[in-house]
Design an enzyme around this catalytic site. Structure first.
Site, short mmCIF file in Angstrom:
data_model
loop_
_atom_site.label_atom_id
_atom_site.label_comp_id
_atom_site.label_asym_id
_atom_site.label_seq_id
_atom_site.Cartn_x
_atom_site.Cartn_y
_atom_site.Cartn_z
N ASP A 125 -6.21 8.11 11.02
CA ASP A 125 -5.37 8.00 9.82
C ASP A 125 -6.27 7.75 8.63
O ASP A 125 -7.39 7.24 8.76
CB ASP A 125 -4.36 6.86 9.96
CG ASP A 125 -3.20 6.98 8.97
OD1 ASP A 125 -3.02 8.07 8.39
OD2 ASP A 125 -2.49 5.99 8.78
N GLY A 126 -5.77 8.12 7.47
CA GLY A 126 -6.44 7.87 6.21
C GLY A 126 -5.48 7.18 5.26
O GLY A 126 -4.27 7.27 5.42
N GLU B 242 -8.23 11.40 5.51
CA GLU B 242 -7.68 11.93 6.75
C GLU B 242 -8.72 12.80 7.47
O GLU B 242 -8.92 12.68 8.68
CB GLU B 242 -6.42 12.77 6.48
CG GLU B 242 -5.25 12.00 5.90
CD GLU B 242 -4.45 11.19 6.92
OE1 GLU B 242 -4.79 11.19 8.12
OE2 GLU B 242 -3.46 10.55 6.50
N ASP C 280 -1.18 11.75 11.77
CA ASP C 280 0.06 11.90 11.01
C ASP C 280 -0.14 12.83 9.81
O ASP C 280 0.74 12.96 8.98
CB ASP C 280 0.61 10.55 10.57
CG ASP C 280 -0.30 9.81 9.59
OD1 ASP C 280 -1.35 10.35 9.20
OD2 ASP C 280 0.05 8.68 9.22
N HIS D 1 3.99 5.79 10.01
CA HIS D 1 4.80 4.61 9.70
C HIS D 1 6.13 4.62 10.45
O HIS D 1 7.16 4.20 9.94
CB HIS D 1 5.03 4.50 8.18
CG HIS D 1 3.76 4.63 7.42
ND1 HIS D 1 2.80 3.64 7.37
CD2 HIS D 1 3.26 5.65 6.68
CE1 HIS D 1 1.79 4.04 6.63
NE2 HIS D 1 2.04 5.25 6.20
N ASP E 39 -3.82 3.10 10.70
CA ASP E 39 -3.38 2.85 9.33
C ASP E 39 -3.87 1.48 8.86
O ASP E 39 -4.36 1.36 7.73
CB ASP E 39 -1.85 2.93 9.24
CG ASP E 39 -1.35 2.67 7.83
OD1 ASP E 39 -1.65 3.48 6.94
OD2 ASP E 39 -0.68 1.64 7.62
#
Length: 146
Positions: A9-10, A47, A69, A124, A134
């Site tokens: 994740d970024g 990302e 994501d 999320h 995250d």
């Protein structure tokens, strides 16, 4: 080949702004967390960096399940968009410049060494590994904020 799971994740506070990335590698019951950030970046760059750094941590060719994501990352790889952008001189189908060609170039080089399958997850939404990535990314971005 070893079967490895890579979760990434970024995060970015502002876009552009201070950003961070997080990755979790899982193999044979063992996990390794990776993270980093930049003072001035974009979410998409973070990302991409998360995936790049996760793949760079692998010492040999592996079968990798990439869970992210980011539709930008997953579609760019799985649908062949990035390969087409490269083939077209880093131009998209509408002839506009592709963004982040430096990172895509590195990512394409790394993915060529491994056998990847892709899994997009909703961000999320309580996916445990995505939430961990995250949290890593946000923590890194906060180091550059202020």
């Amino acid at each position: 080949m070893k079967h490895v799971e890579l979760f990434t994740d970024g995060a970015c506070s502002g876009n552009p702004g201070p950003g961070g990335w997080g990755a979790v590698l899982r193999y044979n019951g063992h996990e390794k967390e990776l993270c980093g950030g930049a003072a001035q970046t974009t979410n998409n760059r973070m990302e991409l960096t998360a995936v790049i750094e996760g793949l760079k941590a692998l010492k040999e060719p592996c079968c990798v399940l990439l869970c992210s994501d980011s539709k930008y990352v997953i579609d760019g790889l799985e649908k062949g968009w990035a390969a087409n952008w490269k083939k077209n001189g880093w131009r998209r189908s509408d002839r506009s410049p592709a963004l982040n060609p430096d990172l895509w170039e590195e990512l394409l080089s790394l993915t060529a060494k491994h056998t990847l399958t892709y899994h997009w997850v909703h961000g999320h939404q309580g996916h445990p590994e995505n939430e961990r990535c995250d949290a890593l990314a946000v923590a890194q971005s906060q180091k550059f904020a202020g």
